[in-house]
Design an enzyme around this catalytic site. Structure first.
Site, PDB file in Angstrom:
ATOM      1  CE  LYS A 107      -4.127  -1.311   1.017  1.00  0.00           C
ATOM      2  NZ  LYS A 107      -4.316  -2.926   2.557  1.00  0.00           N
ATOM      3  CE  LYS A 186      -5.791 -10.842  -3.981  1.00  0.00           C
ATOM      4  NZ  LYS A 186      -6.375 -10.488  -2.708  1.00  0.00           N
ATOM      5  CE  LYS A 189     -14.520  -0.705  -4.233  1.00  0.00           C
ATOM      6  NZ  LYS A 189     -15.687  -0.420  -5.147  1.00  0.00           N
TER       7      LYS A 189
END
Ligand code: TRP
Length: 318
Positions: A107, A186, A189
């Protein structure tokens, strides 16, 4: 036990990675499933969206076959002692362990500005698991490290304060652990590459038809047919023989990508047909869904209250 973060509409990566194994496991033993609304606080900052997604995820799980009679199904924040447990175990969790978390590092690498909640995410997840004396947590590969951290934390607490927590097993469903998204990464969202389970037919079709394939002509043989994303997805939603038939045709040459994608759409649509019908009924009965979650929270509390009492006592808070 499985938790799903209510960060948006569910997609088939959620379904094959987490939901289906969880729903199948209802045949065996006691199962605990919750909607991780506390976890969603680290990345969703719209209160109405959170409420909507939490209820939406509940409806989708029930539609996909979660049986609230056999399983304990609740909203994480209805059993708020999980936050207390997060503190008890977080105080024994080395910074270094959290700094090594792939999901956190990914992230940061994506430029997401981190908050404390995001950093502490694996500790809250460990608390989710340890609070219910959980033995097995079937998840996709991406969650493996989080589970290893949970084990490390439980072992550390047990060593420091005496046997308190069950140390859970990690169960990775290898064959479906990572579902590829429309772009081959992968399905997630955050990569905007998902096929939503309950998209309407036009949207689902459009998403599937937008998958990027290479520029080889239909006639060309494709020795790498098993690597094709549409084939990989077809293997999940179509009967095995059908998926292999398509794979063989693609390998031999003569099957165009457009036709392959159309077939994928048909099978994907039909795979979720029964769930779609159940979902319609649930959408019309939000009070029923709420009562399911409230009842689940009561049953979850029955276990959680004992474990938190044990943990408090162990570390000298009582
Ligand atoms: N981190 C999990 C995910 O992103 C969700 C989750 C939160 C979870 N707490 C959990 C999964 C406890 C299993 C057990 O998918």
């Amino acid at each position: 036990m499985t938790g799903i973060t209510p960060s948006g509409n569910l997609h088939i990566g959620n379904y094959f990675g987490a939901m289906r194994p969880a729903i199948e496991a209802q045949e065996r033993g006691d199962n605990f499933y919750f909607i991780a609304d506390y976890h969603s606080l680290t990345s969703v900052f719209d209160a109405d969206a959170r409420r909507k997604h939490t209820l939406g995820v509940a409806i989708d799980w029930l539609a996909c076959g979660l049986d609230p009679k056999r399983s304990v199904f609740w909203r994480q924040s209805d059993v708020n002692v999980v936050c207390e447990l997060t503190w008890l175990i977080g105080s024994l969790t080395p910074m270094g362990l959290l700094e090594r978390a792939h999901s956190y590092k990914d992230k940061i690498a994506k430029g997401i500005s981190p908050n404390f909640g995001l950093f502490a995410y694996p500790v809250l997840m460990a608390a989710d698991i340890l609070l219910y004396d959980t033995h097995r947590v079937p998840v996709g590969k991406d969650q493996k490290q989080h589970l290893e951290m949970t084990r490390d934390i439980a072992i550390k607490f047990n060593e420091q304060y005496g046997e308190t927590f069950v140390v859970p097993d990690v169960e990775i469903r290898e064959e479906v652990a990572v579902v590829p998204g429309l772009d081959g990464q992968k399905m997630s969202k955050s990569y905007n590459n998902v096929i939503e389970i309950f998209a309407d037919d036009k949207t689902m079709k459009k998403r599937i038809m937008s998958m990027v394939m290479d520029s080889r002509t239909p006639a060309e043989p494709k020795p790498d047919a098993d690597k094709n994303i549409a084939i990989q997805l077809l293997k999940l939603v179509a009967p095995t023989e059908v998926a292999f038939e398509f794979e063989n045709q693609l390998r031999a040459g003569g099957l165009g990508y457009g036709d392959l994608k159309k077939a994928l759409f048909e099978h994907c649509w039909n795979y979720f047909a029964a769930a779609r019908e159940r979902r319609k009924e649930l959408l019309a009965n939000p009070d029923y869904v709420e009562s399911v979650l409230k009842n689940g929270a009561q049953r979850a509390h029955a276990v959680a209250d004992q474990v938190i009492a044990r943990a408090r006592k162990a570390c000298g808070l009582r």
